[in-house]
Enzyme design. Structure first.
Site, PDB file in Angstrom:
ATOM      1  N   ASP A   1       0.865  -1.166   0.000  1.00 45.82           N
ATOM      2  CA  ASP A   1       0.000   0.000   0.000  1.00 45.82           C
ATOM      3  C   ASP A   1       0.914   1.232   0.000  1.00 45.82           C
ATOM      4  O   ASP A   1       2.086   1.143   0.387  1.00 45.82           O
ATOM      5  CB  ASP A   1      -0.877  -0.043   1.252  1.00 45.82           C
ATOM      6  CG  ASP A   1      -1.664   1.230   1.466  1.00 45.82           C
ATOM      7  OD1 ASP A   1      -2.371   1.655   0.540  1.00 45.82           O
ATOM      8  OD2 ASP A   1      -1.558   1.800   2.569  1.00 45.82           O
TER       9      ASP A   1
ATOM     10  N   ASP B   1      -0.236   5.148   0.759  1.00 45.28           N
ATOM     11  CA  ASP B   1      -0.555   6.127   1.810  1.00 45.28           C
ATOM     12  C   ASP B   1      -0.776   5.425   3.150  1.00 45.28           C
ATOM     13  O   ASP B   1      -1.618   4.537   3.267  1.00 45.28           O
ATOM     14  CB  ASP B   1      -1.808   6.921   1.433  1.00 45.28           C
ATOM     15  CG  ASP B   1      -1.599   7.753   0.182  1.00 45.28           C
ATOM     16  OD1 ASP B   1      -0.594   8.468   0.112  1.00 45.28           O
ATOM     17  OD2 ASP B   1      -2.445   7.668  -0.731  1.00 45.28           O
TER      18      ASP B   1
END
Length: 227
Positions: free
Chosen positions: A8, A10
């Site tokens: 991922d 953010d």
């Protein structure tokens, strides 16, 4: 045997919350910063969820956030032109605050040294998300960036995980995925056939029945994947 690790962006590699907080506080220096940061985060999450669901365009969800916030700050009802003018000042502030978490580079380098293929799966606009990867200095480490705006699906849908695995040339069963959201990232990855790892930076006690490995820092990731 793990051959590839996907991340991922953010909240996992890039400290989005700090960047957003810095930008919004600079935008409204007279507002209570604690309330402002928390409320902006809530507005962002609600608007982005609607964007990912296809209810709003990228620009529309941005406008919705600031129009709602301006009204609650007593600044009146803003039209699109005023919202866009504000965004033209806010977005550069947000970009200037993009920084990686201190534990990100070392983890990426340790995994790359093993010969693992690395990439990103991110919910969001592909152009902005790739700009983030470039800005924080990880473009060479993370040559594959699969964003929901291009993939046609968003986490936790299994399709986006499988699209990223195909881009890296690995089976889902030979890939791990690391993210800071338990359901969206770790459980979503497992449902798609990957090894899901939950990055929980909160410092809170671990909940029960996780069914996935939990790490509290990316420094622990190479060791976790070596097990």
């Amino acid at each position: 045997m793990i051959e590839a690790v996907l991340f991922d962006l953010d909240g996992t590699l890039l400290d989005h919350e700090s960047a957003a907080a810095e930008a919004i506080v600079r935008s409204f220096p007279d507002a209570d910063p604690a309330w402002l940061v928390m409320h902006w985060s809530d507005l962002t999450e609600e608007a982005v969820d609607r964007y990912l669901a296809g209810e709003l365009t990228l620009d529309a969800q941005r406008r919705l956030r600031i129009v709602t916030l301006a009204r609650e700050l007593g600044l009146g009802d803003w039209d699109d032109a005023r919202a866009d003018a504000w965004l033209a000042e806010f977005l550069p502030r947000y970009r200037a605050a993009w920084r990686p978490f201190p534990d990100a580079a070392g983890a990426l380098d340790a995994l790359a040294a093993r010969g693992l293929r690395l990439g990103v799966i991110t919910n969001g606009d592909a152009e902005q998300q790739r700009a983030k990867v470039e800005r924080i200095g990880f473009a060479d480490r993370l040559p594959v960036v699969v964003a929901s705006s291009e993939a046609g699906s968003a986490k936790p849908d299994a399709a986006i995980f499988r699209t990223a695995c195909a881009a890296l040339g690995v089976r889902p069963g030979a890939a791990a995925y690391v993210g800071d959201r338990l359901a969206t990232d770790a459980w979503g990855a497992v449902a798609a056939g990957l090894t899901g790892v939950w990055l929980d930076r909160s410092g809170d006690p671990a909940p029960g029945d996780l069914n996935v490995p939990r790490i509290t820092t990316l420094d622990a990731l190479p060791g976790e994947l070596a097990v």
